[in-house]
Design a protein around this motif. Structure first.
Motif, mmCIF file in Angstrom:
data_model
loop_
_atom_site.group_PDB
_atom_site.id
_atom_site.type_symbol
_atom_site.label_atom_id
_atom_site.label_comp_id
_atom_site.label_asym_id
_atom_site.label_seq_id
_atom_site.Cartn_x
_atom_site.Cartn_y
_atom_site.Cartn_z
ATOM 1 N N ASP A 104 0.576 -1.543 -0.074
ATOM 2 C CA ASP A 104 0.303 -0.313 0.209
ATOM 3 C C ASP A 104 0.796 1.150 0.330
ATOM 4 O O ASP A 104 0.332 2.318 -0.116
ATOM 5 N N GLY A 105 2.499 1.019 0.113
ATOM 6 C CA GLY A 105 3.145 2.447 0.395
ATOM 7 C C GLY A 105 4.554 1.763 0.802
ATOM 8 O O GLY A 105 5.008 0.894 0.820
ATOM 9 N N ARG A 106 5.145 3.132 0.774
ATOM 10 C CA ARG A 106 6.817 2.547 1.673
ATOM 11 C C ARG A 106 6.365 2.201 3.240
ATOM 12 O O ARG A 106 4.994 2.684 3.704
ATOM 13 N N PHE A 107 7.181 1.207 3.463
ATOM 14 C CA PHE A 107 7.608 0.730 5.204
ATOM 15 C C PHE A 107 7.386 2.103 5.690
ATOM 16 O O PHE A 107 8.240 2.937 5.535
ATOM 17 N N LEU A 108 6.739 2.313 6.413
ATOM 18 C CA LEU A 108 6.143 3.078 7.900
ATOM 19 C C LEU A 108 6.068 4.809 7.150
ATOM 20 O O LEU A 108 6.143 5.408 7.403
ATOM 21 N N ASP A 109 5.343 4.504 5.740
ATOM 22 C CA ASP A 109 5.701 6.123 5.545
ATOM 23 C C ASP A 109 4.952 6.875 6.188
ATOM 24 O O ASP A 109 3.731 6.572 6.558
ATOM 25 N N PRO A 116 14.548 9.617 16.949
ATOM 26 C CA PRO A 116 14.848 7.942 17.157
ATOM 27 C C PRO A 116 16.529 7.522 16.963
ATOM 28 O O PRO A 116 16.461 6.158 18.161
ATOM 29 N N GLY A 117 16.991 8.125 17.325
ATOM 30 C CA GLY A 117 18.945 7.343 17.940
ATOM 31 C C GLY A 117 19.252 6.814 15.989
ATOM 32 O O GLY A 117 18.510 6.630 15.516
ATOM 33 N N GLU A 118 20.660 7.461 16.498
ATOM 34 C CA GLU A 118 21.150 7.308 15.133
ATOM 35 C C GLU A 118 21.042 5.389 14.494
ATOM 36 O O GLU A 118 20.843 4.967 13.188
ATOM 37 N N GLU A 119 21.219 4.589 15.302
ATOM 38 C CA GLU A 119 21.485 3.223 14.759
ATOM 39 C C GLU A 119 19.505 3.010 14.990
ATOM 40 O O GLU A 119 19.331 2.260 13.587
ATOM 41 N N LEU A 120 18.612 3.139 15.620
ATOM 42 C CA LEU A 120 17.159 3.148 14.634
ATOM 43 C C LEU A 120 16.352 3.818 13.386
ATOM 44 O O LEU A 120 16.321 3.693 12.905
ATOM 45 N N GLU A 121 17.231 4.638 13.459
ATOM 46 C CA GLU A 121 17.172 5.716 12.453
ATOM 47 C C GLU A 121 17.436 4.826 11.020
ATOM 48 O O GLU A 121 16.869 4.648 9.855
ATOM 49 N N GLU A 122 18.979 4.335 11.189
ATOM 50 C CA GLU A 122 19.119 3.485 9.772
ATOM 51 C C GLU A 122 19.005 2.961 9.853
ATOM 52 O O GLU A 122 18.492 2.608 8.687
ATOM 53 N N TRP A 123 18.183 1.766 10.445
ATOM 54 C CA TRP A 123 17.176 0.661 10.664
ATOM 55 C C TRP A 123 16.198 1.080 9.463
ATOM 56 O O TRP A 123 15.715 0.727 9.014
ATOM 57 N N LEU A 124 15.355 2.127 10.303
ATOM 58 C CA LEU A 124 13.987 2.093 9.119
ATOM 59 C C LEU A 124 14.800 3.824 7.829
ATOM 60 O O LEU A 124 13.527 2.633 6.951
ATOM 61 N N SER A 125 15.588 3.902 8.015
ATOM 62 C CA SER A 125 15.971 3.896 6.428
ATOM 63 C C SER A 125 16.431 3.246 5.062
ATOM 64 O O SER A 125 15.391 2.559 4.121
ATOM 65 N N GLN A 126 16.663 2.092 6.415
ATOM 66 C CA GLN A 126 17.352 0.528 5.191
ATOM 67 C C GLN A 126 15.920 -0.124 4.844
ATOM 68 O O GLN A 126 15.910 -0.726 3.765
ATOM 69 N N SER A 127 15.623 -0.065 6.095
ATOM 70 C CA SER A 127 14.514 -1.510 5.717
ATOM 71 C C SER A 127 13.319 -0.614 4.687
ATOM 72 O O SER A 127 13.030 -1.437 4.176
ATOM 73 N N ARG A 128 12.996 0.574 4.862
ATOM 74 C CA ARG A 128 12.637 1.356 3.580
ATOM 75 C C ARG A 128 12.853 0.966 2.793
ATOM 76 O O ARG A 128 12.225 0.162 1.191
ATOM 77 N N GLU A 129 14.334 1.096 1.919
ATOM 78 C CA GLU A 129 14.453 0.909 0.636
ATOM 79 C C GLU A 129 15.173 -0.771 0.273
ATOM 80 O O GLU A 129 14.411 -0.902 -0.459
ATOM 81 N N VAL A 130 15.404 -1.070 1.578
ATOM 82 C CA VAL A 130 15.468 -2.471 0.716
ATOM 83 C C VAL A 130 13.490 -3.264 0.514
ATOM 84 O O VAL A 130 13.872 -4.245 -0.732
ATOM 85 N N LEU A 131 12.915 -3.084 1.069
ATOM 86 C CA LEU A 131 11.404 -3.341 0.768
ATOM 87 C C LEU A 131 11.462 -2.744 -0.598
ATOM 88 O O LEU A 131 10.143 -3.468 -1.445
ATOM 89 N N ALA A 132 11.562 -1.643 -0.605
ATOM 90 C CA ALA A 132 10.706 -1.036 -1.451
ATOM 91 C C ALA A 132 11.485 -1.661 -3.317
ATOM 92 O O ALA A 132 11.388 -1.571 -3.932
#
Length: 298
Positions: A104-109, A116-132
């Protein structure tokens, strides 16, 4: 209850809106069981009492439904399903149509979490990119399926969406070549933009519409599978499981067991037809009847 993570973040059937608890659920759904201390430090990296903060969030989630989080010694795991899990399962089974229906759209769009903290923010970014990126490849495969049936205009639209997929990583040279061929075959004006981007990789793409369309001519795969006058209905789970097993190179023989009259032969034939339609075995798909055998040593 189901966690919706594609195109936003929410608990379906609930008005619960607290960001960090929902993100914790999303993380566990996607990443699987996690060490409790790791989760606490990941989600509250600057807190003096990260474990206490985690316990507070767990208490809030338990008040909604105590099955959301499953605790095992020092680890936590998600106790509810999510649309991303369903998407990944569909992709693993080669069911691109189902995967694209779920997307239905990007992960957690549109999701936002303060500090969020650097590590969690990186996880968010990478997860969106990989799934897309994986969704883009699914769209590309669907486009090529349509092109193989001569539906070049529809295929070009799918290829345009694949090229413009929001949040995906940069397309590889192979991706650009496949997308370009589909766009040219469907006479899409976006082909020139893809050609220009390919040039930045040092890739010179050039193909006429006739050449591109000819590339997608579907070869006739040999098969003697029996055809039935009625359509096959149901048993989707068994067909998916058989399809998955047949893609594993170490599975040379698959046996379907069950009482007589349950439709084992019909199911096996349909599984073969599924592979034939997906062109997964270009050397052929055949049916060999063993009805005449009376001895297992034969």
């Amino acid at each position: 209850m189901r966690l919706k993570t594609l195109g936003g973040l929410s608990l379906e059937g609930s008005d619960f809106k607290q960001s960090r608890p929902l993100l914790l659920l999303a993380y566990l759904c996607l990443e699987g069981p996690q060490d409790k201390r790791h989760l606490a430090e990941l989600f509250w990296p600057r807190s003096h009492n990260p474990v206490g903060n985690l316990n507070t969030v767990l208490s809030r989630l338990n008040k909604i439904d105590d099955s959301f989080i499953e605790a095992h010694d020092h680890t936590l795991s998600a106790g509810l399903a999510s649309d991303t899990q369903e998407l990944l399962k569909a992709l693993e089974q080669g069911d691109d149509i189902r995967a694209l229906e779920l997307y239905d759209g990007r992960f957690l769009d549109g999701f936002y979490l303060k500090d969020p903290g650097e590590e969690l923010e990186e996880w968010l970014s990478q997860s969106r990119e990989v799934l897309a990126s994986r969704v883009r490849l699914a769209k590309l495969r669907q486009a090529e399926q349509k092109a193989s049936k001569g539906l070049f205009k529809e295929a070009a639209i799918e290829a345009e969406e694949a090229f413009l997929e929001a949040g995906a990583s940069e397309p590889t040279e192979n991706d650009l070549e496949r997308i370009y061929r589909l766009l040219v075959a469907g006479d899409s004006p976006l082909a020139n933009e893809v050609k220009t981007e390919a040039e930045s990789f040092g890739l010179d793409l050039s193909s006429s519409q006739i050449e591109s369309q000819k590339h997608f001519e579907r070869p006739e795969i040999p098969s003697d599978l029996p055809r039935h006058s009625t359509s096959f209905v149901g048993r989707a789970h068994e067909r998916e499981e058989l399809s998955s097993l047949m893609q594993q190179e170490d599975k040379r023989l698959i046996t379907i067991v069950g009482l007589g009259g349950l439709g084992k032969t019909r199911l096996s034939v349909q599984a073969g037809l599924d592979q034939l339609n997906k062109q997964r075995f270009p050397d052929g798909v055949y049916f060999v009847s063993l009805d005449a055998l009376n001895d297992v040593d034969s």
